[in-house]
Design a protein around this motif. Structure first.
Motif, PDB file in Angstrom:
ATOM      1  N   GLY A 299       0.811  -1.216   0.000  1.00  0.00           N
ATOM      2  CA  GLY A 299       0.000   0.000   0.000  1.00  0.00           C
ATOM      3  C   GLY A 299       0.843   1.263   0.000  1.00  0.00           C
ATOM      4  O   GLY A 299       0.532   2.239  -0.696  1.00  0.00           O
ATOM      5  N   LEU A 300       1.927   1.274   0.767  1.00  0.00           N
ATOM      6  CA  LEU A 300       2.799   2.443   0.820  1.00  0.00           C
ATOM      7  C   LEU A 300       3.508   2.669  -0.512  1.00  0.00           C
ATOM      8  O   LEU A 300       3.683   3.817  -0.943  1.00  0.00           O
ATOM      9  CB  LEU A 300       3.825   2.273   1.949  1.00  0.00           C
ATOM     10  CG  LEU A 300       3.267   2.290   3.372  1.00  0.00           C
ATOM     11  CD1 LEU A 300       4.364   1.983   4.381  1.00  0.00           C
ATOM     12  CD2 LEU A 300       2.621   3.636   3.683  1.00  0.00           C
ATOM     13  N   ARG A 301       3.940   1.565  -1.164  1.00  0.00           N
ATOM     14  CA  ARG A 301       4.551   1.713  -2.489  1.00  0.00           C
ATOM     15  C   ARG A 301       3.538   2.299  -3.470  1.00  0.00           C
ATOM     16  O   ARG A 301       3.885   3.131  -4.319  1.00  0.00           O
ATOM     17  CB  ARG A 301       5.023   0.348  -2.997  1.00  0.00           C
ATOM     18  CG  ARG A 301       6.263  -0.195  -2.312  1.00  0.00           C
ATOM     19  CD  ARG A 301       7.514   0.530  -2.747  1.00  0.00           C
ATOM     20  NE  ARG A 301       8.703  -0.028  -2.121  1.00  0.00           N
ATOM     21  CZ  ARG A 301       9.488  -0.923  -2.695  1.00  0.00           C
ATOM     22  NH1 ARG A 301       9.211  -1.365  -3.912  1.00  0.00           N
ATOM     23  NH2 ARG A 301      10.563  -1.371  -2.078  1.00  0.00           N
ATOM     24  N   ILE A 307       4.733   5.902  -8.137  1.00  0.00           N
ATOM     25  CA  ILE A 307       3.720   4.962  -8.638  1.00  0.00           C
ATOM     26  C   ILE A 307       2.340   5.612  -8.658  1.00  0.00           C
ATOM     27  O   ILE A 307       1.615   5.555  -9.644  1.00  0.00           O
ATOM     28  CB  ILE A 307       3.715   3.679  -7.781  1.00  0.00           C
ATOM     29  CG1 ILE A 307       5.072   2.981  -7.870  1.00  0.00           C
ATOM     30  CG2 ILE A 307       2.593   2.748  -8.208  1.00  0.00           C
ATOM     31  CD1 ILE A 307       5.194   1.736  -7.021  1.00  0.00           C
ATOM     32  N   ASN A 308       1.929   6.243  -7.527  1.00  0.00           N
ATOM     33  CA  ASN A 308       0.677   7.002  -7.442  1.00  0.00           C
ATOM     34  C   ASN A 308      -0.509   6.164  -7.902  1.00  0.00           C
ATOM     35  O   ASN A 308      -1.177   6.478  -8.897  1.00  0.00           O
ATOM     36  CB  ASN A 308       0.780   8.291  -8.251  1.00  0.00           C
ATOM     37  CG  ASN A 308      -0.381   9.238  -7.969  1.00  0.00           C
ATOM     38  OD1 ASN A 308      -1.026   9.139  -6.928  1.00  0.00           O
ATOM     39  ND2 ASN A 308      -0.639  10.154  -8.887  1.00  0.00           N
ATOM     40  N   ALA A 313      -3.778   0.965  -3.074  1.00  0.00           N
ATOM     41  CA  ALA A 313      -3.741   1.251  -1.633  1.00  0.00           C
ATOM     42  C   ALA A 313      -5.094   0.979  -0.992  1.00  0.00           C
ATOM     43  O   ALA A 313      -5.172   0.436   0.125  1.00  0.00           O
ATOM     44  CB  ALA A 313      -3.314   2.701  -1.411  1.00  0.00           C
ATOM     45  N   ILE A 314      -6.163   1.323  -1.684  1.00  0.00           N
ATOM     46  CA  ILE A 314      -7.510   1.047  -1.165  1.00  0.00           C
ATOM     47  C   ILE A 314      -7.738  -0.453  -1.048  1.00  0.00           C
ATOM     48  O   ILE A 314      -8.319  -0.940  -0.061  1.00  0.00           O
ATOM     49  CB  ILE A 314      -8.560   1.703  -2.088  1.00  0.00           C
ATOM     50  CG1 ILE A 314      -8.487   3.223  -1.982  1.00  0.00           C
ATOM     51  CG2 ILE A 314      -9.965   1.209  -1.748  1.00  0.00           C
ATOM     52  CD1 ILE A 314      -9.339   3.960  -2.997  1.00  0.00           C
ATOM     53  N   ASN A 315      -7.276  -1.209  -2.047  1.00  0.00           N
ATOM     54  CA  ASN A 315      -7.376  -2.676  -1.993  1.00  0.00           C
ATOM     55  C   ASN A 315      -6.626  -3.218  -0.777  1.00  0.00           C
ATOM     56  O   ASN A 315      -7.105  -4.126  -0.084  1.00  0.00           O
ATOM     57  CB  ASN A 315      -6.822  -3.272  -3.280  1.00  0.00           C
ATOM     58  CG  ASN A 315      -7.101  -4.743  -3.428  1.00  0.00           C
ATOM     59  OD1 ASN A 315      -7.854  -5.334  -2.648  1.00  0.00           O
ATOM     60  ND2 ASN A 315      -6.484  -5.370  -4.410  1.00  0.00           N
ATOM     61  N   GLN A 363       1.278   4.295   9.162  1.00  0.00           N
ATOM     62  CA  GLN A 363       2.046   4.781   8.014  1.00  0.00           C
ATOM     63  C   GLN A 363       1.131   5.173   6.861  1.00  0.00           C
ATOM     64  O   GLN A 363       1.379   6.167   6.165  1.00  0.00           O
ATOM     65  CB  GLN A 363       3.034   3.699   7.560  1.00  0.00           C
ATOM     66  CG  GLN A 363       4.182   3.486   8.523  1.00  0.00           C
ATOM     67  CD  GLN A 363       5.105   2.369   8.059  1.00  0.00           C
ATOM     68  OE1 GLN A 363       4.673   1.215   7.934  1.00  0.00           O
ATOM     69  NE2 GLN A 363       6.354   2.685   7.802  1.00  0.00           N
ATOM     70  N   ILE A 364       0.080   4.389   6.661  1.00  0.00           N
ATOM     71  CA  ILE A 364      -0.876   4.718   5.608  1.00  0.00           C
ATOM     72  C   ILE A 364      -1.586   6.020   5.939  1.00  0.00           C
ATOM     73  O   ILE A 364      -1.843   6.850   5.048  1.00  0.00           O
ATOM     74  CB  ILE A 364      -1.882   3.567   5.423  1.00  0.00           C
ATOM     75  CG1 ILE A 364      -1.161   2.299   4.937  1.00  0.00           C
ATOM     76  CG2 ILE A 364      -2.978   3.955   4.438  1.00  0.00           C
ATOM     77  CD1 ILE A 364      -2.060   1.101   4.780  1.00  0.00           C
TER      78      ILE A 364
END
Length: 441
Positions: A299-301, A307-308, A313-315, A363-364
């Motif tokens: 998710g952080l990557r 990457i954006n 990240a939601i997944n 972190q998220i």
């Protein structure tokens, strides 16, 4: 090094299953040549087999040479494809996810079948001998059948790689593995009778006593801790042991690793350091916390500027919510380990549910909750956890929600954004039974 640590290292290596398939290919090649000799000596059995399955020595060598060269090429392509997948995992997902593809049995079996097929063909080429009684051979037909199987497996491997290269499939696989780990290792909270506070009175008593410190015997990462072994040894020595470091932490020769409290005046004879394995690298432990860490890192990557990809990240957030929902219903491991007489012997701090929750989202929250869609997904995940768990978990969820609200920059939210987020927070407040204390943004 303990046997369990050694077994874990073997299983995490890519050569584990291919080596087994290689040994099986050697045995199969020897068996095939013996079967060929058996057919020659039994004429009645020889007549039952179609003649087109037999080949003379020249044709047999040509077939086996072609098959061995083809299988070696397939093996090389498979290795190259695996390296491409690992490079993608390393650069776009997380270094911790490499083991998911390497340790996947389908990946190792494909590579093992190709290695085994090459060894089988080469050995048959070496073992085939023409003598006065043997002029035709059936083993080349076996090699052709093996080559056809390898071709089918190669097509399967291409499909397998295209599936695993998708980040959604990787996240789903990590989630299923972690949830299975939770189900198999932890007991439902309703089925467990928690110890009364006074049953671990030794923990408070030893705080006022001097402890004997044991430092690590070598520098490296803690790879495995044999809790049962330490409990048995502490029972023999009549002492209490506190493990100061956790698995995956780095220690050196001067790092206090264990604290010992001797309950009676006698010498401690046990070697407690032998129950702790230290190595040069972090062992890819297939545990709950490690699975959560991998999803968080993916998710952080995805949230990084390079990457954006907020949808990934939601997944990740949605799958973290599923795992924490199941985890909240389980009784987490205790920090205190007793002997058969219910005497405290080993203390090892374990994370509680609030620790897991914070590890998953802090972190998220810092890197992604400025995005309305990611923030909304986080609130939905917390709502899912709260709706399906006990009042104690609801309290922890609402406390963490207040922490999230503190970090929201309200000056950057437009009117419709505030209305949307307030609606989600109101649903969460209702799920945690904190409607009265909820204040809209």
């Amino acid at each position: 090094m303990s046997f369990s640590t050694l077994l874990l290292r073997m299983r995490s290596s890519i050569w584990y299953l291919p080596s087994l398939y290689g040994f099986a290919a050697v045995a199969l090649a020897l068996t095939s040549t013996r079967f060929d000799s058996y057919i020659v000596h039994y004429e009645s059995f020889h007549r039952m087999i179609p003649t087109f399955l037999f080949a003379d020595i020249d044709l047999a060598r040509t077939i086996l040479s072609s098959i061995s060269a083809s299988l070696l090429t397939m093996t090389t392509i498979t290795f190259s494809t695996i390296l491409v997948v690992l490079t993608t995992y390393l650069s776009e997902f997380s270094p911790r996810t490499l083991q998911n593809f390497i340790m996947d049995q389908s990946t190792q079996r494909v590579l093992g079948i190709f290695v085994g097929g090459f060894i089988y063909s080469i050995l048959l080429l070496l073992l085939l001998r023409e003598d006065g009684t043997t002029t035709t051979f059936i083993v080349p037909s076996f090699a052709v059948l093996f080559a056809i199987i390898c071709l089918i497996v190669f097509v399967f491997f291409i499909h397998h790689v295209t599936k695993w290269i998708q980040v959604s499939s990787l996240i789903h696989n990590i989630t299923l593995t972690t949830m299975k780990k939770i189900e198999s290792e932890l007991t439902d909270r309703k089925e467990v009778h928690e110890d009364a506070p006074w049953e671990d009175w030794e923990n408070d008593e030893i705080k006022h006593l001097p402890a004997k410190k044991l430092c690590a015997s070598s520098a490296g990462y803690i790879q495995h801790i044999n809790i049962n072994g330490i409990v048995e040894q502490a029972t023999k020595d009549d002492c209490i042991v506190r493990i100061e470091k956790k698995i995956s932490e780095y220690v050196d020769e001067d790092t206090p690793l264990l604290s010992l409290w001797v309950l009676s005046e006698h010498d401690v004879k046990g070697n407690y350091l032998k129950f702790i394995s230290i190595g040069p690298e972090i062992t890819p432990m297939d545990d709950i916390e490690f699975g959560l860490t991998k999803i968080v890192e993916i998710g952080l990557r995805a949230l990084s500027s390079g990457i954006n990809d907020p949808n990934t990240a939601i997944n990740c957030i949605e799958n973290l919510g599923k795992i924490l929902t199941k985890l909240g219903k389980k009784q987490l491991p205790r920090s205190f380990h007793n002997d058969s007489q219910r005497n405290l012997r080993v203390i090892l701090d374990k994370p509680d549910f609030s620790d897991y929750l914070y590890t998953c989202f802090y972190q998220i929250r810092q890197n992604g909750f400025h995005d309305i869609s990611v923030l909304s997904a986080g609130i939905k995940a917390l709502t899912l956890i709260a709706e399906n768990n006990s009042p104690k978990i609801k309290e922890i969820i609402w406390e963490f929600t207040e922490y999230i609200i503190e970090g929201i920059d309200r000056t950057k939210l437009l009117s419709l954004d505030k209305r949307y987020i307030n609606h989600k927070l109101e649903i969460l407040a209702h799920a945690t039974e904190r409607t009265k204390s909820f204040k809209p943004l």
